[in-house]
Write an enzyme that holds these catalytic residues in place. Structure first.
Site, PDB file in Angstrom:
ATOM      1  CD  GLU A  96       9.441  12.655  11.965  1.00  7.65           C
ATOM      2  OE1 GLU A  96       8.304  12.172  12.061  1.00  7.65           O
ATOM      3  OE2 GLU A  96      10.378  12.071  11.397  1.00  7.65           O
ATOM      4  CD  GLU A 141      13.262   0.709   7.591  1.00  6.11           C
ATOM      5  OE1 GLU A 141      13.095   1.542   6.696  1.00  6.11           O
ATOM      6  OE2 GLU A 141      14.105  -0.194   7.529  1.00  6.11           O
ATOM      7  CE  LYS A 166      -2.043   2.678   2.822  1.00  2.17           C
ATOM      8  NZ  LYS A 166      -1.884   3.910   2.023  1.00  2.17           N
ATOM      9  CB  CYS A 210      12.938   9.077   8.219  1.00  4.94           C
ATOM     10  SG  CYS A 210      14.026   8.076   7.183  1.00  4.94           S
TER      11      CYS A 210
HETATM   12  P1  NAD Z   1       2.218   7.918   7.964  1.00  5.91           P
HETATM   13  O1  NAD Z   1       2.480   7.089   9.155  1.00  5.91           O
HETATM   14  O2  NAD Z   1       1.217   8.996   8.048  1.00  5.91           O
HETATM   15  O3  NAD Z   1       1.732   7.018   6.739  1.00  5.91           O
HETATM   16  C1  NAD Z   1       2.532   5.958   6.259  1.00  5.91           C
HETATM   17  C2  NAD Z   1       1.624   4.935   5.614  1.00  5.91           C
HETATM   18  O4  NAD Z   1       0.815   4.321   6.608  1.00  5.91           O
HETATM   19  C3  NAD Z   1       0.675   5.489   4.565  1.00  5.91           C
HETATM   20  O5  NAD Z   1       0.624   4.596   3.484  1.00  5.91           O
HETATM   21  C4  NAD Z   1      -0.644   5.546   5.317  1.00  5.91           C
HETATM   22  O6  NAD Z   1      -1.772   5.471   4.477  1.00  5.91           O
HETATM   23  C5  NAD Z   1      -0.534   4.315   6.179  1.00  5.91           C
HETATM   24  N1  NAD Z   1      -1.361   4.301   7.391  1.00  5.91           N
HETATM   25  C6  NAD Z   1      -1.728   5.348   8.157  1.00  5.91           C
HETATM   26  N2  NAD Z   1      -2.444   4.912   9.216  1.00  5.91           N
HETATM   27  C7  NAD Z   1      -2.522   3.556   9.110  1.00  5.91           C
HETATM   28  C8  NAD Z   1      -3.131   2.542   9.894  1.00  5.91           C
HETATM   29  N3  NAD Z   1      -3.794   2.812  11.014  1.00  5.91           N
HETATM   30  N4  NAD Z   1      -3.005   1.258   9.484  1.00  5.91           N
HETATM   31  C9  NAD Z   1      -2.325   0.957   8.365  1.00  5.91           C
HETATM   32  N5  NAD Z   1      -1.748   1.876   7.582  1.00  5.91           N
HETATM   33  C10 NAD Z   1      -1.828   3.162   7.951  1.00  5.91           C
HETATM   34  O7  NAD Z   1       3.636   8.469   7.507  1.00  5.91           O
HETATM   35  P2  NAD Z   1       3.932   9.512   6.324  1.00  5.91           P
HETATM   36  O8  NAD Z   1       3.387  10.832   6.747  1.00  5.91           O
HETATM   37  O9  NAD Z   1       3.507   8.921   5.032  1.00  5.91           O
HETATM   38  O10 NAD Z   1       5.523   9.549   6.309  1.00  5.91           O
HETATM   39  C11 NAD Z   1       6.275  10.416   7.097  1.00  5.91           C
HETATM   40  C12 NAD Z   1       6.756   9.697   8.336  1.00  5.91           C
HETATM   41  O11 NAD Z   1       7.505   8.556   7.954  1.00  5.91           O
HETATM   42  C13 NAD Z   1       7.710  10.523   9.183  1.00  5.91           C
HETATM   43  O12 NAD Z   1       7.402  10.306  10.544  1.00  5.91           O
HETATM   44  C14 NAD Z   1       9.069   9.936   8.876  1.00  5.91           C
HETATM   45  O13 NAD Z   1      10.045  10.119   9.862  1.00  5.91           O
HETATM   46  C15 NAD Z   1       8.731   8.508   8.686  1.00  5.91           C
HETATM   47  N6  NAD Z   1       9.758   7.839   7.893  1.00  5.91           N
HETATM   48  C16 NAD Z   1      10.620   6.969   8.510  1.00  5.91           C
HETATM   49  C17 NAD Z   1      11.620   6.352   7.780  1.00  5.91           C
HETATM   50  C18 NAD Z   1      12.588   5.397   8.422  1.00  5.91           C
HETATM   51  O14 NAD Z   1      13.279   4.710   7.686  1.00  5.91           O
HETATM   52  N7  NAD Z   1      12.666   5.317   9.727  1.00  5.91           N
HETATM   53  C19 NAD Z   1      11.748   6.619   6.415  1.00  5.91           C
HETATM   54  C20 NAD Z   1      10.857   7.523   5.822  1.00  5.91           C
HETATM   55  C21 NAD Z   1       9.856   8.110   6.579  1.00  5.91           C
END
Ligand code: NAD
Length: 486
Positions: free
Chosen positions: A390, A254, A178, A288
């Site tokens: 963050e 992650e 997804k 991130c």
């Molecule tokens: P997010 O958590 O809002 O969304 C990520 C994904 O999860 C999306 O596809 C979203 O639709 C899905 N999602 C949301 N709620 C869900 C649920 N309850 N059940 C299942 N799926 C769900 O994150 P974002 O805003 O897309 O990305 C930014 C975040 O990602 C920042 O916090 C960043 O630090 C983190 N990030 C971490 C890494 C790492 O390697 N540690 C890398 C990139 C981004």
């Protein structure tokens, strides 16, 4: 509305969903596509296809055959480089210069590196003495975990998705991906490449939608999904752990970061400024691993701050096709509101706004886009929300420090533990400090310098598990021990 349609990819073919949602261009907020939202039926179909595919030709292939197909996938991305680049830039608004040397090539490389890795990783074996003197031999086998749910963020869409799909497929699993609702395009396009490369139907599936009450939740709560790998916010990671807890399902998480940079007075300031410019502002701060807290030793504090400000003031904001631009917009107006709320909060808390802090004036229809100014603050204490939470925008706070022990303690005083950068020309100090950082990744005199064979992941609330190199195999395979009595 005459917009493009972005479809789900299930069992080797493209399908509509239960609903359509709009995809907007972050540069001007104009709708350019409608995306098919997968409902429960589409997610069930994708998981069922993935489960069937495990028993089909994919499950019977040798490691070398699978690896050869994954090489063709990588070559297929490269052959359609311009299409992937255009799709990624349109979804995210990021500069072509960035996506063309990070997102797309690394997205392709992820298939080759893991395909080559699985061919060469040994497993352990032990000879066991037995009372009859004949003995027994033990050896470990790595078997695929099964159907892997892959939930992705929007900041580096293709790169972070293939970082999971590459090793998952190399190990013989099948996937239901997804992508983020903000960045559906490259995951969907990859379906075509999978078909062209000869990946059997059902091995790679893509379902679009949101989190709660949508495709994200339907995957993470599905009983036939054997493991879930997730990159995204820490809060979402907690929801995903809860969703699979009753199934005792493994998760790889992650998550977010609040990463520090430690700039010692003995640093090469040219390198430290160049690195901090990238770590704070690259990808409009939506990385991130990005630096949001910069600690600078007092003798070089003023010089560092002045030079970082000059660097930030020199950034050129523009659309992906603007060759002069080195910074794009944020991914969406929604994310812009979040980042601007922190810009406002910094002022309320009495921060010294060194530069930026608002919305830049953009011409024509770009005024509707998700633009924010690159921003530097100083003067806040370590307990403020700006230093603790963050933000995920092009911004950082710069604080002075006096000695090594003090800065280690302050840098580690956070709920997160993803990455840090240490800037010093004293190699003893570099190793001494590196060994004391509570982060999964430590860079010395660099940032985002990645060897894909090395462990990647966060400690504390930045994640669970490590991916990269052989560490990915730990998650994507089930190790079973075979004990043979001789
Ligand atoms: P997010 O958590 O809002 O969304 C990520 C994904 O999860 C999306 O596809 C979203 O639709 C899905 N999602 C949301 N709620 C869900 C649920 N309850 N059940 C299942 N799926 C769900 O994150 P974002 O805003 O897309 O990305 C930014 C975040 O990602 C920042 O916090 C960043 O630090 C983190 N990030 C971490 C890494 C790492 O390697 N540690 C890398 C990139 C981004």
């Amino acid at each position: 509305m005459n917009t493009e349609k972005i479809l789900n990819f299930i069992d080797g073919s493209y399908r509509e969903g239960v609903n359509w949602f709009e995809k907007r261009n972050p540069c001007n907020n104009a709708v350019f596509a409608e995306v098919a939202e997968a409902g429960r039926d589409e997610v069930d179909a994708a998981v069922a296809a993935a489960k069937r595919a495990l028993r089909g030709p994919w499950g019977k292939m040798t490691v070398h055959e699978r690896a050869a197909i994954l090489h063709r996938v990588a070559d297929g991305i490269t052959a359609r480089f311009e299409e992937f680049l255009a799709a990624e830039c349109r979804d995210t608004g990021k500069p072509r210069s960035l996506a063309s040397h990070i997102d797309i090539p690394r997205g392709a490389a992820n298939f080759k590196i893991f395909a080559d890795l699985v061919k060469n990783v040994p497993t352990e074996s032990f000879m066991l003495d037995t009372p009859d003197g004949a003995g027994a031999v033990n050896y470990a086998l790595r078997r695929p975990k099964g159907v892997i749910g892959v939930i992705c963020p929007w900041n580096l869409p293709l790169l972070l998705m293939t970082w999971k799909v590459g090793p998952a497929l190399a190990c013989g699993n099948t996937v239901v991906v997804k992508p983020s609702e903000e960045t559906p395009s490259t995951a969907a396009l990859l379906g075509e490449v999978m078909n062209e490369a000869g990946v059997p139907p059902g091995v790679y599936n893509v379902v679009h939608g949101f989190g709660p009450g949508s495709a994200g939740e339907f995957i993470t709560s599905h009983a036939d999904v054997n493991a879930v790998t997730f990159t995204g916010e820490t809060g979402t990671g907690a929801a995903i752990m809860r969703a699979g807890a009753h199934l005792i399902r493994p998760v790889s998480l992650e998550l977010g970061g609040k990463n520090p940079a430690l700039v010692f007075a003995d640093a090469d300031l040219d390198k430290a400024i160049e690195g901090t410019m990238r770590s704070a502002f690259a990808n409009c701060g939506q990385v991130c691993l990005g630096t949001e807290r910069v600690y600078v030793q007092r003798p070089v504090f003023e010089e560092f701050l002045g030079r970082l400000k000059a660097g930030a003031d020199g950034l050129v904001l523009g659309t992906p096709d603007d060759a002069a631009a080195n910074m794009g917009p944020l991914v969406s107006r929604e994310h812009q509101s979040k980042v601007l709320s922190y810009y406002a909060k910094a002022c309320e808390l009495g921060a010294d706004v060194v530069t930026g802090g608002g919305v830049p004036g953009m011409p024509g229809d770009l005024a509707e886009g998700a633009w924010v100014q690159p921003t530097i603050w100083a003067g806040l204490d370590d307990d403020s929300a700006i230093m603790r939470e963050e933000i995920f925008g092009p911004c950082c706070h710069v604080s002075p420090f006096d000695d090594e022990d003090e800065v280690i303690e302050r840098a580690n005083d956070t709920d997160y533990g993803l990455a840090c950068s240490i800037w010093t020309e004293n190699s003893s100090r570099a190793h001494r400090v590196a060994g004391q950082m509570d982060t999964g990744l430590v860079w010395v005199n660099s940032w985002f310098l990645r060897d894909l064979r090395t462990p990647f992941g966060g400690s504390k609330r930045s994640g669970i598990g490590r991916e990269g190199g052989v560490h990915s195999l730990e998650f994507y395979t089930e190790l079973s021990n075979v004990c043979v009595k001789l």
